[in-house]
Design an enzyme around this catalytic site. Sequence first.
Site, PDB file in Angstrom:
ATOM      1  CG  HIS A 116      -1.770  -1.230   1.307  1.00 18.58           C
ATOM      2  ND1 HIS A 116      -2.961  -1.340   0.645  1.00 18.58           N
ATOM      3  CD2 HIS A 116      -1.575  -2.410   1.946  1.00 18.58           C
ATOM      4  CE1 HIS A 116      -3.486  -2.532   0.879  1.00 18.58           C
ATOM      5  NE2 HIS A 116      -2.664  -3.199   1.665  1.00 18.58           N
ATOM      6  CB  ALA A 143       9.087 -21.830  11.977  1.00 21.44           C
ATOM      7  CB  ALA A 161      13.245 -20.018  12.172  1.00 21.34           C
ATOM      8  CB  THR A 166      13.901  -6.483   2.752  1.00 24.65           C
ATOM      9  OG1 THR A 166      15.318  -6.522   2.996  1.00 24.65           O
ATOM     10  CG2 THR A 166      13.159  -6.618   4.068  1.00 24.65           C
ATOM     11  CE  LYS A 167      18.792  -4.213   0.454  1.00 28.00           C
ATOM     12  NZ  LYS A 167      20.157  -3.686   0.705  1.00 28.00           N
ATOM     13  NE  ARG A 184      26.786 -22.167   6.833  1.00 27.01           N
ATOM     14  CZ  ARG A 184      26.458 -23.310   6.215  1.00 27.01           C
ATOM     15  NH1 ARG A 184      26.894 -23.542   4.975  1.00 27.01           N
ATOM     16  NH2 ARG A 184      25.690 -24.201   6.814  1.00 27.01           N
TER      17      ARG A 184
END
Length: 205
Positions: A116, A143, A161, A166-167, A184
């Site tokens: 949004h 998870a 987990a 974000t990239k 790694r």
Amino acid sequence: MTQTNQEKMHNGGLYQPSDPEIAKQQQQCLELLYDYNQSRPTETTKRQKLLAKMFAEIGPDCYLEPPFHANFGGYHVHFGDHVYANFNLTLVDDTHIYVGSRTMFGPNVTIATAGHPILPELRRQDYQYNMPVHIGNNCWFGAGVIVLPGITIGNNVVIGAGSIVTKDLPDNVVAVGNPCHILRPVNEHDREYYFKNRKIDWDNL
């Protein structure tokens, strides 16, 4: 040329999801999702038939543990074969999500395509945009992993987990954290040990 809200759903444009045609289609999809989540553990054939109706594409031997959540019930989701999802997989499938074969999702994983605008006046008018997510083959999501809109993840990727992706991530890496970063590469150590100091007994596999 004016684009419809249905077209903007899939090209990254700003649109209003309250469009009556979109809402009607979404409700039909959610009816099937409801049936899937109400199915009994022994009704494996019923579940497979429902998934074939619900998803844009789904290969053989996929298993999704109910409850499964999706904005469009999987209507914009493309799974390869042998995909496994534990409890509470959430797919915000307002546009397309692509998942390669033999990928596994731990419990409470979220894959989101919808966003949004930050500008308040646009949000007040219910504007939304969607960006597709692409996930490669043979990945493992721990998870609680969250994948944000527009992300591409390569093949053989392990995501720890609780990570928030974000990239984009390349092939053959272990990635963790918030924001998720490459820890790694998958390496020779992983051919010898499967968990901490526990060795892989190749002769008995």
